[in-house]
Enzyme design. Sequence first.
Site, PDB file in Angstrom:
ATOM      1  N   ASP A  41     138.360   8.238 -62.240  1.00 24.88           N
ATOM      2  CA  ASP A  41     137.287   7.373 -61.717  1.00 24.88           C
ATOM      3  C   ASP A  41     137.621   6.808 -60.337  1.00 24.88           C
ATOM      4  O   ASP A  41     136.872   5.998 -59.801  1.00 24.88           O
ATOM      5  CB  ASP A  41     137.003   6.235 -62.698  1.00 24.88           C
ATOM      6  CG  ASP A  41     138.230   5.359 -62.934  1.00 24.88           C
ATOM      7  OD1 ASP A  41     139.292   5.654 -62.351  1.00 24.88           O
ATOM      8  OD2 ASP A  41     138.122   4.380 -63.695  1.00 24.88           O
ATOM      9  N   LYS A 196     135.958  -9.196 -20.920  1.00 28.32           N
ATOM     10  CA  LYS A 196     135.058  -8.406 -21.785  1.00 28.32           C
ATOM     11  C   LYS A 196     134.271  -9.336 -22.701  1.00 28.32           C
ATOM     12  O   LYS A 196     134.789 -10.322 -23.196  1.00 28.32           O
ATOM     13  CB  LYS A 196     135.920  -7.459 -22.629  1.00 28.32           C
ATOM     14  CG  LYS A 196     135.186  -6.723 -23.721  1.00 28.32           C
ATOM     15  CD  LYS A 196     136.136  -5.938 -24.610  1.00 28.32           C
ATOM     16  CE  LYS A 196     136.569  -6.725 -25.832  1.00 28.32           C
ATOM     17  NZ  LYS A 196     137.351  -5.931 -26.801  1.00 28.32           N
ATOM     18  N   ARG A 198     131.952  -9.106 -26.241  1.00 26.11           N
ATOM     19  CA  ARG A 198     131.556  -8.204 -27.332  1.00 26.11           C
ATOM     20  C   ARG A 198     130.089  -8.437 -27.688  1.00 26.11           C
ATOM     21  O   ARG A 198     129.680  -9.565 -27.943  1.00 26.11           O
ATOM     22  CB  ARG A 198     132.460  -8.433 -28.557  1.00 26.11           C
ATOM     23  CG  ARG A 198     132.246  -7.407 -29.639  1.00 26.11           C
ATOM     24  CD  ARG A 198     133.376  -7.352 -30.636  1.00 26.11           C
ATOM     25  NE  ARG A 198     134.524  -6.556 -30.238  1.00 26.11           N
ATOM     26  CZ  ARG A 198     134.542  -5.233 -30.155  1.00 26.11           C
ATOM     27  NH1 ARG A 198     133.454  -4.533 -30.444  1.00 26.11           N
ATOM     28  NH2 ARG A 198     135.624  -4.591 -29.781  1.00 26.11           N
ATOM     29  N   THR A 227     136.929   2.040 -31.795  1.00 21.16           N
ATOM     30  CA  THR A 227     135.898   2.985 -31.343  1.00 21.16           C
ATOM     31  C   THR A 227     136.147   3.441 -29.905  1.00 21.16           C
ATOM     32  O   THR A 227     135.432   4.313 -29.405  1.00 21.16           O
ATOM     33  CB  THR A 227     134.506   2.343 -31.386  1.00 21.16           C
ATOM     34  OG1 THR A 227     134.479   1.261 -30.432  1.00 21.16           O
ATOM     35  CG2 THR A 227     134.173   1.809 -32.773  1.00 21.16           C
TER      36      THR A 227
END
Length: 314
Positions: A41, A196, A198, A227
């Site tokens: 399972d 930066k 986000r 990413t």
Amino acid sequence: MTSAFGDITLIAGTAHPELASSIADALGQPLAQARVARFSDGEVDIKLDEDIRGRDVFVLQPTCPPVNEAWVELLLLLDTLRRASAGRITAVIPYYGYARKDRKDEGRVPISAKVVANTIVASGADRVVTLDMHAAQIQGFFDIPVDHLYARPILLDEVVAMGLENPVVVTPDVGGTKMARAYAKRLNADLAIVDKRRISGTETTIEHIIGDVEGRNCVIVDDLISTGGSITQAASTLKAKGAKAIVIAVTHAVFCGPAVERLDAAPVDAILVTDSIPPKEPSPRKLKVCSIAPMVAETIQNIHFSKSVSSLFE
Ligand code: R5P
């Protein structure tokens, strides 16, 4: 090898068998025999095939993707060892998953890094070894000793070998300034900071670059590439501002979603990462993987013989 905590035993989950073998080879010590499998399972099935009573056991398991599988294996391995009467149990977690959720920065969200820490301790770890955690303060989520290792000496050896003239170390976000400063100090280089913001889990935008990058060789350093959005945007912005060579030096190659395509398309000359996470296939064309195995092996040896670990980074 014997110490006050008994003979050393190494045991690995299934997250990164190659790294576990390299660490075992570097220590000249076999990995303990154990079944780490799945029931039909999907539940994790563990059975230790050796007596580890009274031994100094090191569990080798980065909690890398598939993160939850790796995490549950780690917890059940720790519980197995505790119930089998290990003398001391050290969780060696070269990549600490969920580290980016280390604070409640908006309403109604968990502090996942703390939950991970709680479960590791509750499952039986006596101490933890980890590498370039997203935030060093995560050590404070543990009330047991944490040895926080740095990939910096390993990656810097490669950077130095490139012989970059007059380099500038760049952090792709303000949060990485401390890490970048440590690299810059060792390289005797200037520092630049990418401001930066986000927008979402996969999208970021760059507002400014603080520091002088025009005509300079840039070394972008970070704890991880997920990413690839942050680092490739930083590289493009540096190039647009007149940077010469651009080298990326990052500890954890998480590489998910479009990371490989983004890295292949980015204006970078080299991408240096460690093997804290198993390599993704296909990997970016300019990738070079530097092994952390000798450093982790030396750390294990020092812990085993109650010797300093921080001295490895002086
Ligand atoms: C951010 O604070 C981290 O240090 C990394 O810069 C970031 O998590 C990388 O994510 P991505 O590769 O998805 O931009």
